[in-house]
Design a protein around this motif. Structure first.
Motif, short mmCIF file in Angstrom:
data_model
loop_
_atom_site.label_atom_id
_atom_site.label_comp_id
_atom_site.label_asym_id
_atom_site.label_seq_id
_atom_site.Cartn_x
_atom_site.Cartn_y
_atom_site.Cartn_z
N PHE A 177 20.18 2.54 -4.84
CA PHE A 177 19.38 2.15 -3.46
C PHE A 177 17.94 0.75 -4.29
CE2 PHE A 177 14.87 3.45 -2.31
CZ PHE A 177 14.38 3.31 -1.68
N THR A 178 18.50 -0.26 -3.97
CA THR A 178 18.00 -0.75 -5.10
C THR A 178 16.48 -1.36 -5.14
OG1 THR A 178 17.83 -2.90 -2.67
CG2 THR A 178 19.88 -2.78 -4.43
N LEU A 179 16.23 -1.09 -4.08
CA LEU A 179 14.34 -1.02 -4.12
C LEU A 179 13.70 0.65 -4.73
CD1 LEU A 179 14.38 -1.64 0.43
CD2 LEU A 179 13.70 -3.16 -2.31
N ARG A 180 14.68 0.83 -5.36
CA ARG A 180 14.00 2.05 -6.20
C ARG A 180 12.91 1.93 -6.73
NH1 ARG A 180 17.32 6.02 -7.67
NH2 ARG A 180 19.32 4.87 -7.51
N ASP A 181 12.54 0.39 -7.47
CA ASP A 181 11.48 -0.17 -8.56
C ASP A 181 10.55 -0.92 -7.47
OD1 ASP A 181 13.00 1.11 -10.58
OD2 ASP A 181 13.85 -0.80 -11.06
N THR A 182 10.27 -0.85 -6.31
CA THR A 182 9.52 -1.67 -5.40
C THR A 182 8.49 -0.75 -5.23
OG1 THR A 182 10.87 -2.06 -4.34
CG2 THR A 182 9.41 -2.91 -3.19
N PRO A 183 6.99 -0.73 -5.01
CA PRO A 183 6.29 -0.33 -4.87
C PRO A 183 5.81 -0.16 -3.49
CG PRO A 183 5.37 -2.23 -5.41
CD PRO A 183 6.58 -2.54 -5.47
N THR A 184 5.40 1.14 -3.01
CA THR A 184 4.30 1.50 -1.89
C THR A 184 3.53 0.50 -1.47
OG1 THR A 184 3.44 3.79 -2.36
CG2 THR A 184 5.64 3.82 -1.83
N PRO A 185 3.62 0.32 -0.30
CA PRO A 185 2.04 -0.62 0.09
C PRO A 185 1.16 0.06 -0.04
CG PRO A 185 3.33 -0.33 1.79
CD PRO A 185 4.66 0.31 0.57
N THR A 186 -0.39 -0.35 -0.47
CA THR A 186 -1.63 -0.16 -0.30
C THR A 186 -1.96 0.01 1.04
OG1 THR A 186 -2.44 -2.13 -1.38
CG2 THR A 186 -1.45 -1.11 -3.06
N ALA A 187 -3.01 0.28 0.49
CA ALA A 187 -3.83 0.67 1.78
C ALA A 187 -4.18 -1.14 2.58
CB ALA A 187 -4.86 1.58 1.80
N GLY A 188 -4.20 -1.20 1.66
CA GLY A 188 -5.57 -2.94 1.59
C GLY A 188 -4.50 -3.26 2.18
N GLN A 189 -3.48 -3.20 1.81
CA GLN A 189 -2.13 -4.01 2.12
C GLN A 189 -1.55 -3.87 3.65
OE1 GLN A 189 0.74 -3.55 -1.16
NE2 GLN A 189 0.86 -5.64 -2.01
N LEU A 190 -1.66 -3.10 3.99
CA LEU A 190 -1.53 -2.30 5.29
C LEU A 190 -2.42 -2.59 6.34
CD1 LEU A 190 0.07 1.10 4.13
CD2 LEU A 190 1.19 -0.56 5.43
N ALA A 191 -3.41 -2.78 5.24
CA ALA A 191 -4.54 -3.44 6.38
C ALA A 191 -4.63 -4.72 6.86
CB ALA A 191 -6.29 -3.11 6.44
N ALA A 192 -4.05 -5.27 5.76
CA ALA A 192 -4.15 -7.21 6.20
C ALA A 192 -3.50 -7.08 6.89
CB ALA A 192 -3.88 -7.63 4.85
N ALA A 193 -2.01 -6.81 6.87
CA ALA A 193 -0.31 -6.86 7.79
C ALA A 193 -0.99 -6.58 9.33
CB ALA A 193 0.40 -5.73 7.25
N ARG A 194 -1.71 -5.44 9.80
CA ARG A 194 -2.80 -5.11 11.06
C ARG A 194 -3.62 -6.26 11.42
NH1 ARG A 194 -3.05 0.24 8.47
NH2 ARG A 194 -0.64 1.35 8.80
N GLU A 195 -4.08 -6.83 10.20
CA GLU A 195 -5.22 -7.30 11.25
C GLU A 195 -4.28 -9.14 11.37
OE1 GLU A 195 -8.00 -8.40 7.78
OE2 GLU A 195 -8.69 -6.49 7.44
N ILE A 196 -3.04 -8.72 11.58
CA ILE A 196 -2.25 -10.35 11.13
C ILE A 196 -1.74 -9.55 12.46
CG2 ILE A 196 -0.46 -11.38 10.61
CD1 ILE A 196 -1.28 -11.34 8.36
N PHE A 197 -1.81 -8.90 13.04
CA PHE A 197 -0.42 -8.95 14.30
C PHE A 197 -2.65 -8.73 15.30
CE2 PHE A 197 2.03 -7.16 12.45
CZ PHE A 197 3.43 -7.28 12.92
N ALA A 198 -3.44 -7.63 14.72
CA ALA A 198 -4.74 -7.99 15.35
C ALA A 198 -5.17 -10.01 16.07
CB ALA A 198 -5.63 -7.28 14.89
#
Length: 266
Positions: free
Chosen positions: A238-259
């Motif tokens: 599992f190569t993403l073992r050390d990858t952090p989960t996205p923050t609420a801010g990162q998710l919101a910013a991604a949704r804004e790009i779609f919006a």
């Protein structure tokens, strides 16, 4: 597998596969479950088929990758199980979803399930797919689909290849075909920090989805590590073992790009 592909063209009629082949239609099933708000609108009966041509780095069900690891199951068995919940599902404004793995790896079985879920049980139907095997979805199969949950893993071709082990183009082609049909689509995009979160990458997916004209919703899903134990149990790295989960801010910013492209993003 050859038999599945040879008979897939038979679904170009409105007749269920069982009537055409004159025998019970069977497939490789990983499991089934009831879910709410995850696999389409409302509460849903979800059938997870075994087998997938993609090997996504963040897959939370790597135990669904091989068809031979599933249980050979008849369509009658699946429909009988789903029928137990039709009153509850209908009251909850839900339906049934065929997921995976990748359901289009078994197009005849998938087509049979969708047809019977829709016409025998009267349920709203959804197909959850990466689109990589979209050419295996006949027009007859798609006529029995009320909603396609289309996973677009990345817009940058190199990132898509890295994430899935496969090329992006088949998914794009399938998305265009769905648009030409006017098929209702929800796009699903997994936000993985350091992998798919480049704003230009997200904007590429957003522009493409907006150009289709049939995408009614975009689900921006946070990367998680719930499948890590399965990777370990299967002896996979599992190569993403050390990858952090996205923050609420990162998710919101991604949704804004779609919006910003006029899309409804959640």
């Amino acid at each position: 597998m050859t038999a599945l592909l040879d008979t897939a063209t038979l679904l170009d009629t409105a007749t269920p596969a069982a009537a055409v082949t004159r025998r019970p239609v069977t497939g490789s099933v990983h499991s089934w479950d009831l879910s709410t708000g995850v696999d389409g609108p409302g509460s849903r009966f979800v059938t997870f088929l075994a087998g997938c041509p993609l090997t996504c780095l963040y897959c939370h069900n790597p135990d669904t990758w091989r068809m031979r690891d599933g249980k050979r199951t008849t369509a009658d068995d699946v429909i009988a199980e789903a029928a137990k919940y039709t009153k509850f599902i209908s009251a909850a404004g839900g339906g049934a979803t065929v997921s995976g793995g990748e359901p289009l790896l078994q197009p005849v079985f998938t087509g049979e399930l969708l047809h019977r879920l829709k016409h025998e049980l009267g349920l709203h139907t959804a197909l959850d797919t990466s689109g990589f095997l979209g050419t295996r979805a006949t027009d007859a199969l798609l006529r029995d689909v009320d909603l396609v949950l289309l996973d677009i893993k990345s817009w940058h071709r190199e990132t898509y290849q890295k994430v899935t082990g496969r090329p992006l183009q088949p998914t794009r082609d399938f998305a265009r075909r769905l648009a030409d049909r006017g098929q209702d689509v929800w796009v699903r995009f997994v936000l993985v920090p350091g992998l798919t979160d480049d704003p230009d990458n997200i904007e590429g997916v957003a522009r493409f989805a907006a150009s289709l004209g049939n995408v009614s919703r975009v689900d921006v899903l946070p990367f998680h590590k719930l499948g890590e134990a399965k990777w370990d149990a299967l002896g996979k790295d599992f190569t993403l073992r050390d990858t952090p989960t996205p923050t609420a801010g990162q998710l919101a910013a991604a949704r804004e790009i779609f919006a910003a492209q006029g899309l409804y993003a959640v």
